[in-house]
Design a protein around this motif. Structure first.
Motif, PDB file in Angstrom:
ATOM      1  N   CYS A 195      -1.176   9.880   6.775  1.00 48.28           N
ATOM      2  CA  CYS A 195      -2.149   8.671   6.819  1.00 48.28           C
ATOM      3  C   CYS A 195      -2.343   8.281   5.110  1.00 48.28           C
ATOM      4  O   CYS A 195      -2.290   9.358   4.323  1.00 48.28           O
ATOM      5  CB  CYS A 195      -3.684   8.798   7.209  1.00 48.28           C
ATOM      6  SG  CYS A 195      -4.797   7.369   7.143  1.00 48.28           S
ATOM      7  N   ALA A 196      -2.279   7.078   4.767  1.00 47.36           N
ATOM      8  CA  ALA A 196      -2.453   6.562   3.279  1.00 47.36           C
ATOM      9  C   ALA A 196      -3.809   7.132   2.706  1.00 47.36           C
ATOM     10  O   ALA A 196      -4.744   7.098   3.494  1.00 47.36           O
ATOM     11  CB  ALA A 196      -2.263   5.101   3.133  1.00 47.36           C
ATOM     12  N   GLU A 197      -3.667   7.892   1.684  1.00 48.03           N
ATOM     13  CA  GLU A 197      -4.990   8.098   1.025  1.00 48.03           C
ATOM     14  C   GLU A 197      -6.253   7.013   0.890  1.00 48.03           C
ATOM     15  O   GLU A 197      -7.366   7.391   1.125  1.00 48.03           O
ATOM     16  CB  GLU A 197      -4.639   8.772  -0.534  1.00 48.03           C
ATOM     17  CG  GLU A 197      -3.969  10.223  -0.364  1.00 48.03           C
ATOM     18  CD  GLU A 197      -3.848  10.694  -1.586  1.00 48.03           C
ATOM     19  OE1 GLU A 197      -3.914   9.942  -2.725  1.00 48.03           O
ATOM     20  OE2 GLU A 197      -3.187  11.709  -1.808  1.00 48.03           O
ATOM     21  N   GLY A 198      -5.820   6.009   0.358  1.00 47.84           N
ATOM     22  CA  GLY A 198      -6.596   4.662   0.410  1.00 47.84           C
ATOM     23  C   GLY A 198      -7.448   4.615   1.839  1.00 47.84           C
ATOM     24  O   GLY A 198      -8.601   4.290   1.779  1.00 47.84           O
ATOM     25  N   LEU A 199      -6.690   4.745   2.908  1.00 44.18           N
ATOM     26  CA  LEU A 199      -7.362   4.547   4.356  1.00 44.18           C
ATOM     27  C   LEU A 199      -8.440   5.689   4.345  1.00 44.18           C
ATOM     28  O   LEU A 199      -9.327   5.433   5.220  1.00 44.18           O
ATOM     29  CB  LEU A 199      -6.272   4.461   5.351  1.00 44.18           C
ATOM     30  CG  LEU A 199      -6.815   3.938   6.767  1.00 44.18           C
ATOM     31  CD1 LEU A 199      -7.923   2.828   6.657  1.00 44.18           C
ATOM     32  CD2 LEU A 199      -5.700   3.990   7.589  1.00 44.18           C
ATOM     33  N   GLN A 200      -7.890   6.894   4.032  1.00 44.68           N
ATOM     34  CA  GLN A 200      -8.526   8.087   4.385  1.00 44.68           C
ATOM     35  C   GLN A 200     -10.051   7.976   3.569  1.00 44.68           C
ATOM     36  O   GLN A 200     -11.109   8.490   4.045  1.00 44.68           O
ATOM     37  CB  GLN A 200      -8.032   9.391   3.877  1.00 44.68           C
ATOM     38  CG  GLN A 200      -6.680   9.577   5.036  1.00 44.68           C
ATOM     39  CD  GLN A 200      -6.053  11.003   4.353  1.00 44.68           C
ATOM     40  OE1 GLN A 200      -5.947  11.366   3.286  1.00 44.68           O
ATOM     41  NE2 GLN A 200      -5.487  11.779   5.416  1.00 44.68           N
ATOM     42  N   ASN A 201      -9.778   7.487   2.287  1.00 48.89           N
ATOM     43  CA  ASN A 201     -11.080   7.480   1.371  1.00 48.89           C
ATOM     44  C   ASN A 201     -12.014   6.424   2.042  1.00 48.89           C
ATOM     45  O   ASN A 201     -13.274   6.667   2.031  1.00 48.89           O
ATOM     46  CB  ASN A 201     -10.653   6.872   0.061  1.00 48.89           C
ATOM     47  CG  ASN A 201     -11.777   6.955  -0.880  1.00 48.89           C
ATOM     48  OD1 ASN A 201     -12.555   8.254  -1.044  1.00 48.89           O
ATOM     49  ND2 ASN A 201     -12.100   5.865  -1.368  1.00 48.89           N
ATOM     50  N   PHE A 202     -11.363   5.126   2.342  1.00 51.78           N
ATOM     51  CA  PHE A 202     -12.216   4.101   3.106  1.00 51.78           C
ATOM     52  C   PHE A 202     -12.855   4.954   4.275  1.00 51.78           C
ATOM     53  O   PHE A 202     -14.383   4.507   4.358  1.00 51.78           O
ATOM     54  CB  PHE A 202     -11.337   3.057   3.624  1.00 51.78           C
ATOM     55  CG  PHE A 202     -12.322   1.877   4.141  1.00 51.78           C
ATOM     56  CD1 PHE A 202     -12.896   0.943   3.435  1.00 51.78           C
ATOM     57  CD2 PHE A 202     -12.054   1.571   5.532  1.00 51.78           C
ATOM     58  CE1 PHE A 202     -13.737  -0.065   4.013  1.00 51.78           C
ATOM     59  CE2 PHE A 202     -12.780   0.663   6.242  1.00 51.78           C
ATOM     60  CZ  PHE A 202     -13.601  -0.203   5.177  1.00 51.78           C
TER      61      PHE A 202
END
Length: 330
Positions: A195-202
């Protein structure tokens, strides 16, 4: 002819040249693919119409999809993950093609409402959620900056719909475990590249906000419901610890600590009122003591253990105690 020779002849499914037995013909790969596509014919048709260029056609497909899912579930159909993945591919491009903010919001709400179609079969609802989070995890890195906001909005509303769905199950421990597992396998996967880090952070940023809002709407209920909510919240924080144990990336470990495990009781009073801090501290310690736990993961788990051993009031006064990992540390 001897009986032993007759037996040998009966056991031969092929002739000397290796010709297949005509009574049991083997299916070619193309035939297998055709059978699989045939079983997904209705879902593929919906996916094409949902991704159509014309808005009227997409709107009609969305209305028909809701009715079809309802009728299929009422008739006892059990949807497979492949079927729901095909539908979510169409739903994904349905939102991709939408070009106005109000249309985005209306469409996202309609997608969340599809969860209601699976009221008669909860396992299909879990598969529907799994298919969504798997789809958004795969496609996130391909979303351009002009479309990013509407897909983040959809992710937030789907997550909120998931938590509301858990509430409607009575915070059942069985379905809670299923849902938390879905998140661990997709957006909170510790494996690099899933999973992309941006989605994980969101997701880690909105997680407790949406859970707090749903718990607040719950109000005061009987003791049994309170116990179920308490077990749900404790199980959630155990999942966060499991993520720290498995996370290959420093980014995910930092995001989980910063946005979830280090959350303030003042900001999320309902969540922390239900949370057993001692139980989380003990669980984090047990995971960190695993001899196979990598050093950086163990360090993060011990930090969580120390954090939750302290009273909530003491932690509230110094929320910066858990610092991100040093990227140059050995």
């Amino acid at each position: 002819m001897k009986s032993s020779e007759m037996g040998k002849k009966r056991k031969q499914p092929e002739d000397v040249a290796g010709t297949p037995n005509p009574r049991h013909p083997k299916k070619s790969k193309n035939q297998i693919d055709e059978l699989q596509l045939g079983s997904l014919a209705v879902e593929l048709d919906f996916a094409k119409k949902l991704a159509a260029n014309e808005k009227l056609q997409r709107d009609r497909a969305m209305r028909n999809l809701f009715r079809w899912l309802q009728s299929q579930c009422q008739q006892g159909k059990r949807f497979s993950k492949n079927e729901l993945m095909v539908l979510w591919k169409g739903l994904y491009y349905c939102l991709w093609m939408a070009d106005k903010p109000l249309v985005h919001e209306e469409l996202a709400d309609k997608m969340v409402s599809l969860l209601k179609c699976f009221a008669a079969h909860k396992l299909s609802a879990v598969k529907f959620l799994d298919a969504f989070f798997l789809t958004i995890s795969r496609e996130y890195s391909r979303i351009d900056r002009f479309r990013l906001d509407k897909f983040l909005m959809l992710t937030r509303r789907m997550f909120r719909g998931m938590v509301v769905w858990l509430r409607e199950t009575g915070w059942s421990s069985r379905w809670t475990e299923h849902v938390w597992l879905v998140l661990r396998q997709n957006v909170l996967s510790g494996e690099s590249g899933v999973c992309a880090e941006g989605l994980q952070n969101f997701l880690t940023e909105i997680f407790l906000t949406e859970l707090e809002a749903t718990l607040t709407e719950d109000g005061e209920e009987d003791a049994t419901a309170g116990d179920a909510r308490r077990e749900c919240v404790d199980g959630l924080f155990r999942v966060f610890c499991d993520v720290l144990l498995d996370a290959d990336t420093m980014f995910l470990r930092n995001a989980v600590q910063r946005n979830l495990l280090k959350s303030s009781a003042a900001t999320f009073p309902r969540v922390h009122a239900l949370l057993s801090r001692e139980a989380v501290a003990t669980y984090a310690l047990q995971l960190g003591q695993n001899p196979h736990c990598p050093v950086k993961n163990r360090r993060a788990l011990y930090t969580v253990h120390t954090h939750f051993r302290r009273p909530a009031a003491a932690v509230a006064s110094d929320q910066d105690e858990v610092e991100d990992e040093d990227p140059v540390a050995p």
